[in-house]
Enzyme design. Structure first.
Site, PDB file in Angstrom:
ATOM      1  N   HIS A 185       0.969   0.965 -13.128  1.00 47.97           N
ATOM      2  CA  HIS A 185       1.696  -0.242 -13.521  1.00 47.97           C
ATOM      3  C   HIS A 185       3.187   0.087 -13.646  1.00 47.97           C
ATOM      4  O   HIS A 185       3.550   1.118 -14.224  1.00 47.97           O
ATOM      5  CB  HIS A 185       1.150  -0.751 -14.866  1.00 47.97           C
ATOM      6  CG  HIS A 185       1.821  -1.993 -15.318  1.00 47.97           C
ATOM      7  ND1 HIS A 185       1.516  -3.236 -14.804  1.00 47.97           N
ATOM      8  CD2 HIS A 185       2.839  -2.187 -16.193  1.00 47.97           C
ATOM      9  CE1 HIS A 185       2.308  -4.138 -15.357  1.00 47.97           C
ATOM     10  NE2 HIS A 185       3.114  -3.537 -16.203  1.00 47.97           N
TER      11      HIS A 185
ATOM     12  N   ASP B 217      -9.432  -1.637 -18.444  1.00 46.50           N
ATOM     13  CA  ASP B 217     -10.431  -2.278 -19.295  1.00 46.50           C
ATOM     14  C   ASP B 217     -10.405  -3.773 -19.010  1.00 46.50           C
ATOM     15  O   ASP B 217      -9.806  -4.205 -18.018  1.00 46.50           O
ATOM     16  CB  ASP B 217     -10.200  -1.928 -20.777  1.00 46.50           C
ATOM     17  CG  ASP B 217      -8.891  -2.493 -21.319  1.00 46.50           C
ATOM     18  OD1 ASP B 217      -8.242  -3.299 -20.613  1.00 46.50           O
ATOM     19  OD2 ASP B 217      -8.519  -2.133 -22.453  1.00 46.50           O
TER      20      ASP B 217
ATOM     21  N   LEU C 251     -10.425  -7.040 -13.158  1.00 47.21           N
ATOM     22  CA  LEU C 251     -11.836  -6.689 -12.945  1.00 47.21           C
ATOM     23  C   LEU C 251     -12.656  -7.091 -14.163  1.00 47.21           C
ATOM     24  O   LEU C 251     -12.174  -7.075 -15.294  1.00 47.21           O
ATOM     25  CB  LEU C 251     -11.974  -5.197 -12.664  1.00 47.21           C
ATOM     26  CG  LEU C 251     -11.352  -4.748 -11.338  1.00 47.21           C
ATOM     27  CD1 LEU C 251     -11.442  -3.238 -11.191  1.00 47.21           C
ATOM     28  CD2 LEU C 251     -11.999  -5.455 -10.139  1.00 47.21           C
TER      29      LEU C 251
ATOM     30  N   ARG D  85      -9.203 -13.391 -10.501  1.00 43.78           N
ATOM     31  CA  ARG D  85     -10.353 -12.478 -10.556  1.00 43.78           C
ATOM     32  C   ARG D  85     -11.209 -12.704  -9.329  1.00 43.78           C
ATOM     33  O   ARG D  85     -10.981 -13.645  -8.567  1.00 43.78           O
ATOM     34  CB  ARG D  85     -11.166 -12.696 -11.825  1.00 43.78           C
ATOM     35  CG  ARG D  85     -11.781 -14.095 -11.923  1.00 43.78           C
ATOM     36  CD  ARG D  85     -12.451 -14.275 -13.268  1.00 43.78           C
ATOM     37  NE  ARG D  85     -12.799 -15.644 -13.540  1.00 43.78           N
ATOM     38  CZ  ARG D  85     -14.049 -16.118 -13.496  1.00 43.78           C
ATOM     39  NH1 ARG D  85     -15.046 -15.338 -13.124  1.00 43.78           N
ATOM     40  NH2 ARG D  85     -14.290 -17.376 -13.794  1.00 43.78           N
TER      41      ARG D  85
ATOM     42  N   ASN E 102      -5.402   2.510 -12.941  1.00 41.84           N
ATOM     43  CA  ASN E 102      -4.406   1.608 -12.343  1.00 41.84           C
ATOM     44  C   ASN E 102      -3.018   2.195 -12.555  1.00 41.84           C
ATOM     45  O   ASN E 102      -2.799   2.953 -13.499  1.00 41.84           O
ATOM     46  CB  ASN E 102      -4.494   0.236 -13.027  1.00 41.84           C
ATOM     47  CG  ASN E 102      -3.515  -0.771 -12.445  1.00 41.84           C
ATOM     48  OD1 ASN E 102      -3.344  -0.848 -11.227  1.00 41.84           O
ATOM     49  ND2 ASN E 102      -2.877  -1.545 -13.304  1.00 41.84           N
TER      50      ASN E 102
ATOM     51  N   MET F 100      -4.269  -7.086  -7.294  1.00 39.26           N
ATOM     52  CA  MET F 100      -3.712  -8.143  -8.134  1.00 39.26           C
ATOM     53  C   MET F 100      -4.782  -9.015  -8.811  1.00 39.26           C
ATOM     54  O   MET F 100      -4.535 -10.186  -9.087  1.00 39.26           O
ATOM     55  CB  MET F 100      -2.766  -9.020  -7.302  1.00 39.26           C
ATOM     56  CG  MET F 100      -1.569  -8.265  -6.728  1.00 39.26           C
ATOM     57  SD  MET F 100      -0.595  -7.418  -7.993  1.00 39.26           S
ATOM     58  CE  MET F 100       0.221  -8.829  -8.735  1.00 39.26           C
ATOM     59  N   ARG F 101      -5.937  -8.450  -9.072  1.00 41.44           N
ATOM     60  CA  ARG F 101      -6.977  -9.215  -9.763  1.00 41.44           C
ATOM     61  C   ARG F 101      -7.523  -8.430 -10.942  1.00 41.44           C
ATOM     62  O   ARG F 101      -7.547  -7.195 -10.907  1.00 41.44           O
ATOM     63  CB  ARG F 101      -8.119  -9.559  -8.805  1.00 41.44           C
ATOM     64  CG  ARG F 101      -7.725 -10.672  -7.862  1.00 41.44           C
ATOM     65  CD  ARG F 101      -8.729 -10.890  -6.785  1.00 41.44           C
ATOM     66  NE  ARG F 101      -8.121 -11.677  -5.743  1.00 41.44           N
ATOM     67  CZ  ARG F 101      -8.115 -13.001  -5.703  1.00 41.44           C
ATOM     68  NH1 ARG F 101      -8.742 -13.696  -6.621  1.00 41.44           N
ATOM     69  NH2 ARG F 101      -7.490 -13.639  -4.734  1.00 41.44           N
TER      70      ARG F 101
ATOM     71  N   GLY G 114       0.779  -1.231   0.000  1.00 40.10           N
ATOM     72  CA  GLY G 114       0.000   0.000   0.000  1.00 40.10           C
ATOM     73  C   GLY G 114       0.809   1.279   0.000  1.00 40.10           C
ATOM     74  O   GLY G 114       0.321   2.321   0.441  1.00 40.10           O
ATOM     75  N   SER G 115       2.018   1.244  -0.563  1.00 38.46           N
ATOM     76  CA  SER G 115       2.814   2.481  -0.545  1.00 38.46           C
ATOM     77  C   SER G 115       2.214   3.552  -1.466  1.00 38.46           C
ATOM     78  O   SER G 115       2.306   4.743  -1.166  1.00 38.46           O
ATOM     79  CB  SER G 115       4.277   2.202  -0.909  1.00 38.46           C
ATOM     80  OG  SER G 115       4.390   1.775  -2.235  1.00 38.46           O
ATOM     81  N   ASN G 116       1.585   3.130  -2.546  1.00 39.09           N
ATOM     82  CA  ASN G 116       0.906   4.129  -3.394  1.00 39.09           C
ATOM     83  C   ASN G 116      -0.301   4.718  -2.667  1.00 39.09           C
ATOM     84  O   ASN G 116      -0.543   5.917  -2.742  1.00 39.09           O
ATOM     85  CB  ASN G 116       0.465   3.504  -4.720  1.00 39.09           C
ATOM     86  CG  ASN G 116       1.606   3.399  -5.708  1.00 39.09           C
ATOM     87  OD1 ASN G 116       2.007   4.395  -6.311  1.00 39.09           O
ATOM     88  ND2 ASN G 116       2.169   2.209  -5.842  1.00 39.09           N
TER      89      ASN G 116
ATOM     90  N   ASP H  32      -3.589  -4.817 -18.054  1.00 42.87           N
ATOM     91  CA  ASP H  32      -2.757  -3.621 -18.230  1.00 42.87           C
ATOM     92  C   ASP H  32      -2.836  -3.082 -19.664  1.00 42.87           C
ATOM     93  O   ASP H  32      -1.838  -2.599 -20.217  1.00 42.87           O
ATOM     94  CB  ASP H  32      -1.289  -3.924 -17.853  1.00 42.87           C
ATOM     95  CG  ASP H  32      -1.170  -4.516 -16.457  1.00 42.87           C
ATOM     96  OD1 ASP H  32      -1.858  -4.009 -15.549  1.00 42.87           O
ATOM     97  OD2 ASP H  32      -0.408  -5.478 -16.272  1.00 42.87           O
TER      98      ASP H  32
END
Ligand code: GRF
Length: 192
Positions: A113, A145, A97, A67, A111, A94-95, A14-16, A149
């Site tokens: 990346h 989407d 959508l 997912r 997101n 890490m899933r 969770g650093s972002n 990525d």
């Protein structure tokens, strides 16, 4: 000016998320984190949410690995909508959508990346860049989407690959840049 309502999703340290919450706290980002959701019970991102007093929840993801179980994803939509979320921010989630989320938040899921997309999508992109002998890599913020990525790129920032870099040292340098870029991009949504 009205604050942009964020819902932050993550699976890891969770650093972002911390960088975003710090900028909200110091007033440089005109947003409000309404909820933090993690699909990993002991993810650090939940501790960070607690530290900043942001409502947070662990959401058991169900039986799939990459997912969410469809019923869980529908419940996630309900949770985010109930919290009044306007922009969904994936911060190490890490899933992939699927339709429930993509239909509920069209053009409103972003997101970050750790590569210069479209290069090196998927996992451990810093390692992929190193192994490919890249001299420059970086990070990208993109719309989410149905692919991995693959959504439209919103912003990118370059990071040099230095002689002697290990996967760890390169990843750490990319992450420093991520933590600067992501709040900046969210600020653009907040000002729009
Ligand atoms: C970041 O490197 C991001 O690019 C990727 O997942 C990582 C999350 O790190 N999508 P953190 O949990 O924000 O520290």
């Amino acid at each position: 000016m009205k604050k942009l309502a964020l819902g932050i999703l993550g699976s890891g340290k969770g650093s972002n998320c911390r960088a975003i919450l710090e900028q909200i706290r110091d007033g440089s980002l005109n947003a409000e984190a309404k909820i933090v959701v993690a699909d990993v019970f002991d993810a650090g991102i939940l501790d960070i949410a607690r530290e900043f007093g942001v409502p947070n929840t662990y959401m058991p993801p169900g039986k799939f690995r990459t997912r969410l179980e469809p019923s869980v994803e529908v419940e996630l939509v309900r949770m985010l909508q109930q919290a009044g979320v306007e922009l969904v921010v994936l911060a190490g989630f890490m899933r992939v959508l699927k339709e429930p989320m993509l239909a509920a938040f069209p053009g409103r899921i972003i997101n970050i990346h750790p590569s210069l997309l479209p290069k090196f999508p998927g996992i451990e992109s810093w390692k992929q860049a190193l192994e490919a002998g890249e001299k420059i890599t970086g990070c990208s913020v993109h719309y989410v989407d149905a692919g991995i990525d693959s959504g439209e790129i919103i912003a990118q920032r370059k990071v040099p690959v230095l002689p002697g870099d290990t996967p760890e040292s390169l990843h750490a340098r990319i992450q420093i840049t991520e933590r600067a870029l992501y709040p900046e991009v969210i600020a653009r949504f907040a000002e729009a």
